[in-house]
Design a protein around this motif. Structure first.
Motif, PDB file in Angstrom:
ATOM      1  N   ASP A  31      77.186   2.753 -15.958  1.00 58.35           N
ATOM      2  CA  ASP A  31      77.180   3.900 -16.855  1.00 58.35           C
ATOM      3  C   ASP A  31      78.243   3.816 -17.952  1.00 58.35           C
ATOM      4  OD1 ASP A  31      78.698   6.144 -14.360  1.00 58.35           O
ATOM      5  OD2 ASP A  31      79.389   4.277 -15.284  1.00 58.35           O
ATOM      6  N   TYR A  32      78.890   2.693 -18.036  1.00 56.86           N
ATOM      7  CA  TYR A  32      79.924   2.506 -19.061  1.00 56.86           C
ATOM      8  C   TYR A  32      79.787   1.100 -19.596  1.00 56.86           C
ATOM      9  CZ  TYR A  32      84.622   1.952 -21.037  1.00 56.86           C
ATOM     10  OH  TYR A  32      85.685   1.714 -21.863  1.00 56.86           O
ATOM     11  N   ARG A  51      79.122   5.428 -23.203  1.00 52.97           N
ATOM     12  CA  ARG A  51      78.746   5.879 -21.870  1.00 52.97           C
ATOM     13  C   ARG A  51      77.246   6.151 -21.861  1.00 52.97           C
ATOM     14  NH1 ARG A  51      83.694   6.395 -19.654  1.00 52.97           N
ATOM     15  NH2 ARG A  51      85.375   7.071 -21.006  1.00 52.97           N
ATOM     16  N   SER A  93      80.126  -1.422 -16.353  1.00 57.82           N
ATOM     17  CA  SER A  93      80.698  -1.027 -15.072  1.00 57.82           C
ATOM     18  C   SER A  93      80.131   0.335 -14.698  1.00 57.82           C
ATOM     19  CB  SER A  93      82.220  -0.972 -15.128  1.00 57.82           C
ATOM     20  OG  SER A  93      82.656   0.152 -15.853  1.00 57.82           O
ATOM     21  N   ASP A  94      80.408   0.765 -13.465  1.00 59.34           N
ATOM     22  CA  ASP A  94      80.057   2.127 -13.097  1.00 59.34           C
ATOM     23  C   ASP A  94      81.323   2.901 -12.772  1.00 59.34           C
ATOM     24  OD1 ASP A  94      79.164   0.574 -10.213  1.00 59.34           O
ATOM     25  OD2 ASP A  94      80.522   2.292 -10.091  1.00 59.34           O
ATOM     26  N   THR A  95      81.199   4.185 -12.667  1.00 53.05           N
ATOM     27  CA  THR A  95      82.367   5.068 -12.573  1.00 53.05           C
ATOM     28  C   THR A  95      83.308   4.697 -11.444  1.00 53.05           C
ATOM     29  OG1 THR A  95      80.942   6.823 -13.376  1.00 53.05           O
ATOM     30  CG2 THR A  95      83.056   7.490 -12.471  1.00 53.05           C
ATOM     31  N   ASN A  96      82.736   4.248 -10.343  1.00 48.39           N
ATOM     32  CA  ASN A  96      83.564   3.963  -9.174  1.00 48.39           C
ATOM     33  C   ASN A  96      83.894   2.491  -9.010  1.00 48.39           C
ATOM     34  OD1 ASN A  96      83.534   6.695  -8.262  1.00 48.39           O
ATOM     35  ND2 ASN A  96      81.401   6.367  -7.680  1.00 48.39           N
ATOM     36  N   ALA A  97      83.605   1.713 -10.045  1.00 50.57           N
ATOM     37  CA  ALA A  97      83.763   0.264  -9.921  1.00 50.57           C
ATOM     38  C   ALA A  97      85.219  -0.139 -10.044  1.00 50.57           C
ATOM     39  CB  ALA A  97      82.943  -0.445 -10.983  1.00 50.57           C
ATOM     40  N   TYR A  98      85.531  -1.201  -9.371  1.00 48.10           N
ATOM     41  CA  TYR A  98      86.846  -1.799  -9.514  1.00 48.10           C
ATOM     42  C   TYR A  98      86.820  -2.952 -10.505  1.00 48.10           C
ATOM     43  CZ  TYR A  98      88.123   0.809  -5.350  1.00 48.10           C
ATOM     44  OH  TYR A  98      88.369   1.799  -4.450  1.00 48.10           O
ATOM     45  N   LYS A  99      85.687  -3.232 -11.084  1.00 48.98           N
ATOM     46  CA  LYS A  99      85.610  -4.372 -11.975  1.00 48.98           C
ATOM     47  C   LYS A  99      84.621  -4.080 -13.093  1.00 48.98           C
ATOM     48  CE  LYS A  99      81.983  -6.574  -9.282  1.00 48.98           C
ATOM     49  NZ  LYS A  99      81.655  -7.648  -8.316  1.00 48.98           N
ATOM     50  N   VAL A 100      84.751  -4.859 -14.160  1.00 44.24           N
ATOM     51  CA  VAL A 100      83.822  -4.832 -15.273  1.00 44.24           C
ATOM     52  C   VAL A 100      83.070  -6.155 -15.252  1.00 44.24           C
ATOM     53  CG1 VAL A 100      83.656  -4.849 -17.787  1.00 44.24           C
ATOM     54  CG2 VAL A 100      85.225  -3.274 -16.657  1.00 44.24           C
TER      55      VAL A 100
ATOM     56  N   TYR B  35      91.009 -12.479 -14.304  1.00 42.89           N
ATOM     57  CA  TYR B  35      89.742 -13.070 -14.699  1.00 42.89           C
ATOM     58  C   TYR B  35      89.960 -14.545 -14.992  1.00 42.89           C
ATOM     59  CZ  TYR B  35      87.819  -8.356 -15.465  1.00 42.89           C
ATOM     60  OH  TYR B  35      87.382  -7.055 -15.311  1.00 42.89           O
ATOM     61  N   PHE B  45      85.183 -12.342 -13.203  1.00 44.46           N
ATOM     62  CA  PHE B  45      86.082 -11.490 -12.439  1.00 44.46           C
ATOM     63  C   PHE B  45      86.566 -12.232 -11.187  1.00 44.46           C
ATOM     64  CE2 PHE B  45      87.770  -7.759 -10.468  1.00 44.46           C
ATOM     65  CZ  PHE B  45      87.391  -7.803  -9.135  1.00 44.46           C
ATOM     66  N   ASN B  48      90.714  -7.453  -8.143  1.00 42.62           N
ATOM     67  CA  ASN B  48      91.273  -6.188  -8.586  1.00 42.62           C
ATOM     68  C   ASN B  48      92.322  -5.761  -7.572  1.00 42.62           C
ATOM     69  OD1 ASN B  48      91.379  -3.190  -8.151  1.00 42.62           O
ATOM     70  ND2 ASN B  48      90.284  -3.202 -10.076  1.00 42.62           N
ATOM     71  N   GLN B  98      90.368   3.209 -12.575  1.00 44.23           N
ATOM     72  CA  GLN B  98      89.276   2.270 -12.367  1.00 44.23           C
ATOM     73  C   GLN B  98      88.075   2.642 -13.224  1.00 44.23           C
ATOM     74  OE1 GLN B  98      89.031   3.416  -8.244  1.00 44.23           O
ATOM     75  NE2 GLN B  98      87.005   4.270  -8.524  1.00 44.23           N
ATOM     76  N   GLN B 100      85.622   3.450 -15.683  1.00 46.74           N
ATOM     77  CA  GLN B 100      85.369   3.630 -17.099  1.00 46.74           C
ATOM     78  C   GLN B 100      86.618   3.584 -17.964  1.00 46.74           C
ATOM     79  OE1 GLN B 100      82.771   6.850 -18.048  1.00 46.74           O
ATOM     80  NE2 GLN B 100      81.244   6.255 -16.553  1.00 46.74           N
TER      81      GLN B 100
END
Lengths: 112, 114
Positions: A31-32, A51, A93-100, B35, B45, B48, B98, B100
């Motif tokens: 969502d981002y 977004r 990424s998504d809102t709860n993600a720890y990574k892009v 990364y 990646f 994290n 984290q 966004q």
């Protein structure tokens, strides 16, 4: 499996033209969507981001068009300049993600 | 804008040796990332790190890799022992939160394993 795909590895345009860089993604939870610009020898820098609640984001010469139903987006660079020559990474990424998750990048060449 | 620093900018070592890559993240950021990028291509990646713990890691984050940030000092990536395929540019990034939040990247450390 490539979660974020950039359709062109390389793109060449003339100065003053609009460069269009395309990107698609697999995961509906994303969502981002940031776009990063990277010059040789440097780290990526955030250029513009959108977004999923929006279908368009504009910042100066840079515009993102987003199509949630089709799961694709594009970065438009108006009035391209030689200084815009760089690699552009689409990411998600998504809102709860720890990574892009990054795409493989598109090398843009703007010819004077 | 916010700056992430990385030390050293270049490192050449022999295969099998240990190497530590150092990152000085943006001061009020809480999430830290590594990364790997080969030949200016895709950013992959690795890991994290938040609140002293690895939150997520990829398949590229082999057993020979470790990360830590002792007492708010440098955020480090250690590779022990190194292999030829570890040659790449390693980018550190940090973000306030984290998901966004914008990740700010450092200039990278160019690692060459001989």
């Amino acid at each position: 499996q490539q979660q974020v795909r950039q359709s062109s590895q390389s793109l060449t345009v003339w100065e003053g033209e609009t460069a269009i860089l395309n990107c698609s993604y697999e995961n509906s939870a994303f969502d981002y969507f940031p776009w990063y610009q990277q010059f040789p020898g440097e780290g990526p820098a955030l250029l513009i981001a959108i977004r999923s609640v929006s279908d368009k984001k504009e910042d100066g010469r840079f515009t993102i068009f987003f199509n949630k139903r089709e799961k694709n987006l594009s970065l438009h660079i108006k009035d391209s300049q030689p200084g815009d020559s760089a690699t552009y990474f689409c990411a998600a990424s998504d809102t709860n993600a720890y990574k892009v998750i990054f795409g493989k990048g598109t090398h843009l060449h703007v010819l004077p | 804008g916010p700056k992430v620093l990385q030390i050293p900018s270049h490192q050449i070592i022999d295969m099998g040796q240990m190497v530590t890559l150092n990152c000085d993240p943006v001061s009020n950021h809480l999430y830290f990332y590594w990364y790997k990028q080969i030949l200016g291509q895709q950013m992959e990646f690795l890991v994290n790190f938040y609140n002293g713990k690895v939150m997520e890691k990829s398949k590229l984050f082999k057993d020979q890799f470790s990360v830590e940030r002792p007492d708010g000092s440098y955020f480090t990536l250690k590779i022990q022992p190194t292999a030829l395929e570890d040659s790449a540019v390693y980018f550190c990034a940090s973000s306030p939160r984290q998901g966004q939040d914008t990740q700010y990247f450092g200039p990278g450390t160019r690692l060459l394993v001989l």
